[in-house]
Every structure is written in structure tokens, then in C-alpha cells.
Design a protein around this motif. Structure first.
Motif, PDB file in Angstrom:
ATOM      1  N   HIS A  56       0.833  -1.166  -0.062  1.00  0.00           N
ATOM      2  CA  HIS A  56       0.080  -0.098   0.127  1.00  0.00           C
ATOM      3  C   HIS A  56       0.882   1.001  -0.015  1.00  0.00           C
ATOM      4  CE1 HIS A  56      -3.253   2.658   1.025  1.00  0.00           C
ATOM      5  NE2 HIS A  56      -2.508   3.228   1.737  1.00  0.00           N
ATOM      6  N   VAL A  57       0.698   1.947  -0.831  1.00  0.00           N
ATOM      7  CA  VAL A  57       1.700   3.183  -1.189  1.00  0.00           C
ATOM      8  C   VAL A  57       0.591   4.564  -0.762  1.00  0.00           C
ATOM      9  CG1 VAL A  57       3.133   4.302  -2.850  1.00  0.00           C
ATOM     10  CG2 VAL A  57       2.789   1.748  -3.067  1.00  0.00           C
ATOM     11  N   TYR A  58       1.371   5.454  -0.243  1.00  0.00           N
ATOM     12  CA  TYR A  58       0.990   6.790   0.079  1.00  0.00           C
ATOM     13  C   TYR A  58       2.108   7.727   0.215  1.00  0.00           C
ATOM     14  CZ  TYR A  58       1.928   5.815   5.124  1.00  0.00           C
ATOM     15  OH  TYR A  58       2.608   5.173   6.221  1.00  0.00           O
ATOM     16  N   MET A  59       1.617   9.043   0.460  1.00  0.00           N
ATOM     17  CA  MET A  59       2.799  10.085   0.408  1.00  0.00           C
ATOM     18  C   MET A  59       2.651  10.753   1.800  1.00  0.00           C
ATOM     19  SD  MET A  59       4.293  10.085  -2.685  1.00  0.00           S
ATOM     20  CE  MET A  59       4.963  11.636  -2.916  1.00  0.00           C
ATOM     21  N   MET A  60       3.847  10.930   2.230  1.00  0.00           N
ATOM     22  CA  MET A  60       3.912  11.407   3.635  1.00  0.00           C
ATOM     23  C   MET A  60       4.975  12.650   3.625  1.00  0.00           C
ATOM     24  SD  MET A  60       4.621  10.144   7.215  1.00  0.00           S
ATOM     25  CE  MET A  60       2.776   9.124   7.557  1.00  0.00           C
ATOM     26  N   HIS A  61       4.552  13.776   3.735  1.00  0.00           N
ATOM     27  CA  HIS A  61       5.589  14.782   3.725  1.00  0.00           C
ATOM     28  C   HIS A  61       6.558  14.702   2.279  1.00  0.00           C
ATOM     29  CE1 HIS A  61       4.306  16.018   7.530  1.00  0.00           C
ATOM     30  NE2 HIS A  61       4.616  14.630   8.299  1.00  0.00           N
ATOM     31  N   ARG A 136      -6.924   7.281 -12.816  1.00  0.00           N
ATOM     32  CA  ARG A 136      -6.511   6.972 -14.250  1.00  0.00           C
ATOM     33  C   ARG A 136      -7.092   8.296 -15.081  1.00  0.00           C
ATOM     34  NH1 ARG A 136      -8.117   2.141 -12.290  1.00  0.00           N
ATOM     35  NH2 ARG A 136      -6.514   0.165 -12.815  1.00  0.00           N
ATOM     36  N   SER A 137      -6.227   8.205 -16.203  1.00  0.00           N
ATOM     37  CA  SER A 137      -6.602   9.374 -17.166  1.00  0.00           C
ATOM     38  C   SER A 137      -8.176   9.468 -17.446  1.00  0.00           C
ATOM     39  CB  SER A 137      -6.013   8.963 -18.480  1.00  0.00           C
ATOM     40  OG  SER A 137      -6.398   9.857 -19.562  1.00  0.00           O
ATOM     41  N   GLY A 138      -8.702  10.699 -17.437  1.00  0.00           N
ATOM     42  CA  GLY A 138     -10.033  10.864 -17.625  1.00  0.00           C
ATOM     43  C   GLY A 138     -11.033  10.773 -16.292  1.00  0.00           C
ATOM     44  N   ASP A 139     -10.431  10.510 -15.057  1.00  0.00           N
ATOM     45  CA  ASP A 139     -11.044  10.515 -14.007  1.00  0.00           C
ATOM     46  C   ASP A 139     -11.433  12.066 -13.478  1.00  0.00           C
ATOM     47  OD1 ASP A 139     -11.240   7.764 -13.979  1.00  0.00           O
ATOM     48  OD2 ASP A 139      -9.577   7.575 -12.329  1.00  0.00           O
ATOM     49  N   ARG A 140     -12.203  11.925 -12.811  1.00  0.00           N
ATOM     50  CA  ARG A 140     -12.657  13.583 -12.021  1.00  0.00           C
ATOM     51  C   ARG A 140     -12.066  13.293 -10.617  1.00  0.00           C
ATOM     52  NH1 ARG A 140     -13.748  18.615 -13.449  1.00  0.00           N
ATOM     53  NH2 ARG A 140     -15.003  19.540 -12.254  1.00  0.00           N
ATOM     54  N   VAL A 141     -11.238  14.436 -10.265  1.00  0.00           N
ATOM     55  CA  VAL A 141     -10.676  14.422  -8.728  1.00  0.00           C
ATOM     56  C   VAL A 141     -10.688  15.761  -8.354  1.00  0.00           C
ATOM     57  CG1 VAL A 141      -8.875  12.581  -9.540  1.00  0.00           C
ATOM     58  CG2 VAL A 141      -8.254  14.991  -9.781  1.00  0.00           C
ATOM     59  N   ARG A 142     -10.549  15.617  -6.857  1.00  0.00           N
ATOM     60  CA  ARG A 142     -10.620  16.709  -6.124  1.00  0.00           C
ATOM     61  C   ARG A 142      -9.131  16.789  -5.659  1.00  0.00           C
ATOM     62  NH1 ARG A 142     -14.906  16.420  -2.886  1.00  0.00           N
ATOM     63  NH2 ARG A 142     -15.973  17.930  -4.003  1.00  0.00           N
ATOM     64  N   ILE A 143      -8.602  17.843  -5.514  1.00  0.00           N
ATOM     65  CA  ILE A 143      -7.329  18.328  -4.915  1.00  0.00           C
ATOM     66  C   ILE A 143      -7.463  18.365  -3.311  1.00  0.00           C
ATOM     67  CG2 ILE A 143      -5.221  19.614  -4.942  1.00  0.00           C
ATOM     68  CD1 ILE A 143      -5.764  20.154  -7.958  1.00  0.00           C
ATOM     69  N   ALA A 144      -6.926  17.369  -2.802  1.00  0.00           N
ATOM     70  CA  ALA A 144      -7.084  17.486  -1.052  1.00  0.00           C
ATOM     71  C   ALA A 144      -6.152  18.273  -0.335  1.00  0.00           C
ATOM     72  CB  ALA A 144      -7.035  15.872  -0.704  1.00  0.00           C
ATOM     73  N   SER A 145      -5.018  18.614  -0.875  1.00  0.00           N
ATOM     74  CA  SER A 145      -4.125  19.329  -0.104  1.00  0.00           C
ATOM     75  C   SER A 145      -3.063  20.158  -0.928  1.00  0.00           C
ATOM     76  CB  SER A 145      -3.480  18.399   0.919  1.00  0.00           C
ATOM     77  OG  SER A 145      -2.537  17.687   0.129  1.00  0.00           O
ATOM     78  N   SER A 181       1.077  16.173  -6.887  1.00  0.00           N
ATOM     79  CA  SER A 181       1.398  14.944  -6.169  1.00  0.00           C
ATOM     80  C   SER A 181       0.284  13.842  -6.094  1.00  0.00           C
ATOM     81  CB  SER A 181       2.086  15.319  -4.841  1.00  0.00           C
ATOM     82  OG  SER A 181       2.196  14.139  -4.294  1.00  0.00           O
ATOM     83  N   ALA A 182       0.444  12.676  -6.641  1.00  0.00           N
ATOM     84  CA  ALA A 182      -0.561  11.695  -6.578  1.00  0.00           C
ATOM     85  C   ALA A 182      -1.162  11.452  -5.310  1.00  0.00           C
ATOM     86  CB  ALA A 182       0.001  10.406  -6.931  1.00  0.00           C
ATOM     87  N   GLY A 183      -0.534  11.885  -3.897  1.00  0.00           N
ATOM     88  CA  GLY A 183      -0.934  11.552  -2.665  1.00  0.00           C
ATOM     89  C   GLY A 183      -2.000  12.870  -2.528  1.00  0.00           C
ATOM     90  N   GLU A 184      -2.076  13.878  -3.025  1.00  0.00           N
ATOM     91  CA  GLU A 184      -2.704  14.867  -3.004  1.00  0.00           C
ATOM     92  C   GLU A 184      -4.294  14.965  -3.228  1.00  0.00           C
ATOM     93  OE1 GLU A 184      -0.840  18.562  -4.115  1.00  0.00           O
ATOM     94  OE2 GLU A 184       0.825  18.320  -2.562  1.00  0.00           O
ATOM     95  N   LEU A 185      -4.221  13.766  -4.051  1.00  0.00           N
ATOM     96  CA  LEU A 185      -5.714  13.757  -5.024  1.00  0.00           C
ATOM     97  C   LEU A 185      -6.692  12.446  -4.356  1.00  0.00           C
ATOM     98  CD1 LEU A 185      -4.360  13.902  -8.717  1.00  0.00           C
ATOM     99  CD2 LEU A 185      -5.217  15.645  -7.503  1.00  0.00           C
ATOM    100  N   LYS A 186      -8.148  13.020  -4.442  1.00  0.00           N
ATOM    101  CA  LYS A 186      -9.221  12.043  -4.108  1.00  0.00           C
ATOM    102  C   LYS A 186      -9.957  12.048  -5.414  1.00  0.00           C
ATOM    103  CE  LYS A 186      -8.170  11.843   0.279  1.00  0.00           C
ATOM    104  NZ  LYS A 186      -6.994  11.047   0.800  1.00  0.00           N
ATOM    105  N   LYS A 187     -10.249  10.730  -5.731  1.00  0.00           N
ATOM    106  CA  LYS A 187     -11.175  10.507  -6.698  1.00  0.00           C
ATOM    107  C   LYS A 187     -12.475  10.657  -6.421  1.00  0.00           C
ATOM    108  CE  LYS A 187     -12.222   6.762 -10.154  1.00  0.00           C
ATOM    109  NZ  LYS A 187     -11.782   5.361 -10.425  1.00  0.00           N
ATOM    110  N   MET A 188     -13.276  11.347  -7.264  1.00  0.00           N
ATOM    111  CA  MET A 188     -14.658  11.692  -7.148  1.00  0.00           C
ATOM    112  C   MET A 188     -15.544  10.602  -7.474  1.00  0.00           C
ATOM    113  SD  MET A 188     -14.570  15.669  -7.743  1.00  0.00           S
ATOM    114  CE  MET A 188     -16.361  16.189  -7.224  1.00  0.00           C
ATOM    115  N   MET A 189     -16.641  10.439  -7.002  1.00  0.00           N
ATOM    116  CA  MET A 189     -17.426   9.307  -7.586  1.00  0.00           C
ATOM    117  C   MET A 189     -18.576   9.890  -8.542  1.00  0.00           C
ATOM    118  SD  MET A 189     -16.461   6.563  -6.220  1.00  0.00           S
ATOM    119  CE  MET A 189     -15.280   6.353  -5.043  1.00  0.00           C
TER     120      MET A 189
END
Length: 190
Positions: A56-61, A136-145, A181-189
Motif C-alpha cells: 500500500h503506497v501513500y505520500m507523507m511529507h 486514471r486518465s479521464g477521472d474526475r478528482v478533487r485536490i485534497a491538499s 503529487s498523486a497523494g494529494e488527489l481524491k477520486k470523485m465518485m
């Protein structure tokens, strides 16, 4: 990259899951988020057990952190005799239920499936781990940080070599591609 819990696992047999005379393979259902501790205690007490894990991968600092998490949350596979299973159920408080497969066909099928899972685990260790692999490409996302926090946008492409995702930002009818940064995004449903 920080690595947590990525030491090679010690399995019952390097060629796969083995059958032990007088014992039966099955599973234990355990309290949530207790799988690793229960597995450690079972191994220390000499119980043949297997907890399949995936990275499981995530970004921290701004650092990519990889940790191993259970493939099947809440389950540990184990090999016990009938009396051992009864005693273990009362000895280990984090185990909610133990189900052993006494039918030869079902146990054999489980052994084959667990051996295949071991091979999948090995493959997962050799592949590059992705941050937010579901985006993935085409997804709608919200920038979380970060400076663009709260902005909703579309993904153009992934840049996994840099652990980032390229998004499209529209301002004043102009489109700008921006690396986030990939860790700053949340996929929107949808």
C-alpha cells in the motif's frame, strides 16, 4: 522512499503452502486491523499460518511510503488440529471465529489457492508500487491538499516515475496542464 514492514516473509515451505498430518487448513476471522499482530503471535507460538499481504503506497511529507497491508482484511489462514483450534479460540482474544476445512476436497482447493496467492505476493513485491493506483486518465478528482486544495479537475495522465498526476486546470477559458503529487488527489465518485 520509506519502507515499512517489507522484510521477506517466512512461509511454511518455499514451494508453497504445505499439508501437515493431523491438522487442517482453514481461516480465522479476527478483529479489524489486528491481523499482523495476531499472525506474529501465532507464528511465535508455532502455529502454521499465512497472512497474504500487498503493498500500500501513500505520500507523507513529499516522501513515498510503502507499507504491507492484508490482502483480505480480517482474515488469517492457518493450519491446526481440532483441539488446537478450540484452545486457540479462547487463548487469542483477537480471534472471533476459526473455521477449519475438514473435507479433503475443500482443503486441497484452499491449499492450491493459498499457494497461488503466495506467487501473487511475490509478483507484487517486484512491480513498482503506485500512489493512488485507482486514479486514471479521464477521472474526475478533487485536490485534497496543497495550494490548489478543494479544486475539482480532470486527470490528463499519470507520471508514475515522479509519483505525480497531470491534471487539467481551466481558468478564463484557458486550459493548463499542472503536475500534482498523486497523494494529494481524491477520486470523485460519479
Amino acid at each position: 522512499m520509506l519502507l515499512r514492514g517489507l522484510k521477506p516473509e517466512v512461509f511454511m515451505d518455499k514451494t508453497g503452502i504445505i499439508k501437515s498430518a493431523g491438522r487442517f487448513w482453514g481461516y480465522a476471522y479476527v478483529h479489524p486491523r489486528a491481523e499482523k499482530k495476531v499472525e506474529e503471535r501465532l507464528r511465535n507460538s508455532g502455529v502454521l499460518c499465512y497472512l497474504p499481504k500487498i503493498p500500500h503506497v501513500y505520500m507523507m511529507h513529499s516522501t513515498k511510503v510503502v507499507t504491507m497491508v492484508p490482502m483480505f482484511p480480517g482474515y488469517i489462514f492457518l493450519c491446526l488440529g481440532r483441539e488446537e483450534a478450540t484452545g486457540l479460540r479462547y487463548q487469542e482474544k483477537k480471534i472471533l471465529k476459526i473455521e477449519l476445512l475438514f473435507e479433503r476436497e475443500r482443503e486441497t482447493q484452499l491449499i492450491h489457492e493459498l499457494s497461488a496467492l503466495q506467487k501473487c505476493e511475490e509478483l507484487a513485491r517486484t512491480k513498482n508500487a503506485l500512489v493512488n493506483p485507482g486514479i486514471r486518465s479521464g477521472d474526475r478528482v478533487r485536490i485534497a491538499s496543497g495550494p490548489l486544495k478543494g479544486l475539482e479537475t480532470d486527470v490528463i495522465r499519470r507520471d508514475d516515475g515522479n509519483d505525480s498526476i497531470i491534471v487539467n486546470i481551466s481558468i478564463l477559458e484557458q486550459h493548463v496542464e499542472y503536475s500534482v503529487s498523486a497523494g494529494e488527489l481524491k477520486k470523485m465518485m460519479n
